[in-house]
Design a protein around this motif. Structure first.
Motif, mmCIF file in Angstrom:
data_model
loop_
_atom_site.group_PDB
_atom_site.id
_atom_site.type_symbol
_atom_site.label_atom_id
_atom_site.label_comp_id
_atom_site.label_asym_id
_atom_site.label_seq_id
_atom_site.Cartn_x
_atom_site.Cartn_y
_atom_site.Cartn_z
ATOM 1 N N LEU A 21 0.828 -1.209 0.000
ATOM 2 C CA LEU A 21 0.000 0.000 0.000
ATOM 3 C C LEU A 21 0.865 1.264 0.000
ATOM 4 O O LEU A 21 0.552 2.239 -0.685
ATOM 5 C CB LEU A 21 -0.942 0.000 1.200
ATOM 6 N N VAL A 22 1.957 1.222 0.752
ATOM 7 C CA VAL A 22 2.877 2.372 0.744
ATOM 8 C C VAL A 22 3.492 2.533 -0.643
ATOM 9 O O VAL A 22 3.620 3.652 -1.152
ATOM 10 C CB VAL A 22 3.964 2.197 1.833
ATOM 11 N N VAL A 64 3.406 5.731 -3.147
ATOM 12 C CA VAL A 64 4.602 6.371 -3.714
ATOM 13 C C VAL A 64 4.488 6.459 -5.232
ATOM 14 O O VAL A 64 4.821 7.488 -5.825
ATOM 15 C CB VAL A 64 5.882 5.604 -3.299
ATOM 16 N N TRP A 65 4.000 5.407 -5.884
ATOM 17 C CA TRP A 65 3.842 5.437 -7.339
ATOM 18 C C TRP A 65 2.821 6.487 -7.762
ATOM 19 O O TRP A 65 3.025 7.192 -8.755
ATOM 20 C CB TRP A 65 3.443 4.066 -7.871
ATOM 21 N N ILE A 66 1.722 6.596 -7.021
ATOM 22 C CA ILE A 66 0.720 7.619 -7.342
ATOM 23 C C ILE A 66 1.309 9.014 -7.146
ATOM 24 O O ILE A 66 1.112 9.908 -7.975
ATOM 25 C CB ILE A 66 -0.550 7.412 -6.496
ATOM 26 N N TRP A 67 2.050 9.203 -6.065
ATOM 27 C CA TRP A 67 2.682 10.495 -5.818
ATOM 28 C C TRP A 67 3.664 10.839 -6.937
ATOM 29 O O TRP A 67 3.701 11.971 -7.416
ATOM 30 C CB TRP A 67 3.390 10.475 -4.463
ATOM 31 N N LEU A 68 4.465 9.847 -7.357
ATOM 32 C CA LEU A 68 5.405 10.076 -8.455
ATOM 33 C C LEU A 68 4.681 10.453 -9.740
ATOM 34 O O LEU A 68 5.104 11.353 -10.462
ATOM 35 C CB LEU A 68 6.253 8.830 -8.700
ATOM 36 N N ALA A 69 3.591 9.761 -10.026
ATOM 37 C CA ALA A 69 2.841 10.058 -11.246
ATOM 38 C C ALA A 69 2.247 11.459 -11.198
ATOM 39 O O ALA A 69 2.264 12.184 -12.198
ATOM 40 C CB ALA A 69 1.736 9.028 -11.444
ATOM 41 N N ARG A 70 1.744 11.865 -10.057
ATOM 42 C CA ARG A 70 1.156 13.201 -9.931
ATOM 43 C C ARG A 70 2.226 14.293 -10.041
ATOM 44 O O ARG A 70 1.979 15.349 -10.605
ATOM 45 C CB ARG A 70 0.418 13.336 -8.603
ATOM 46 N N ARG A 71 3.408 14.054 -9.466
ATOM 47 C CA ARG A 71 4.471 15.056 -9.499
ATOM 48 C C ARG A 71 5.120 15.141 -10.885
ATOM 49 O O ARG A 71 5.497 16.210 -11.329
ATOM 50 C CB ARG A 71 5.558 14.725 -8.477
#
Length: 84
Positions: free
Chosen positions: A15-16, A20-27
């Motif tokens: 889940l973490v 992190v992958w979602i955060w990377l994609a958004r950034r």
């Protein structure tokens, strides 16, 4: 008991890792336009040293995300392999 620790620990790490992958994609790609133009110069032949350093930092974050995903998968596989 040990299998539960690996299984639930693997789920938590997974889940973490997804976060992190979602955060990377958004950034990395705040809009579709930047997603399309991001592939223009992958080799960064005309990039400044600051842009290359920023790209290297993002590469390290992506490597950390891949490592976290691999550890989560390993923990899950160990947790599922240990018999109850």
């Amino acid at each position: 008991m040990l299998d539960d620790a690996f299984t639930y620990g693997g789920w938590a790490l997974g889940l973490v890792a997804v976060g992190v992958w979602i955060w990377l994609a958004r950034r990395a790609f705040p809009s579709f336009e930047s997603f399309v133009t991001g592939f223009d110069d992958e080799l960064q032949l005309g990039a400044s040293p600051e842009e290359r350093a920023r790209s290297a930092r993002w590469h390290q974050v992506r490597q950390a995300a891949v490592a976290l995903t691999a550890v989560a998968a390993l923990c899950l596989s160990i947790g599922f392999a240990i018999p109850d």
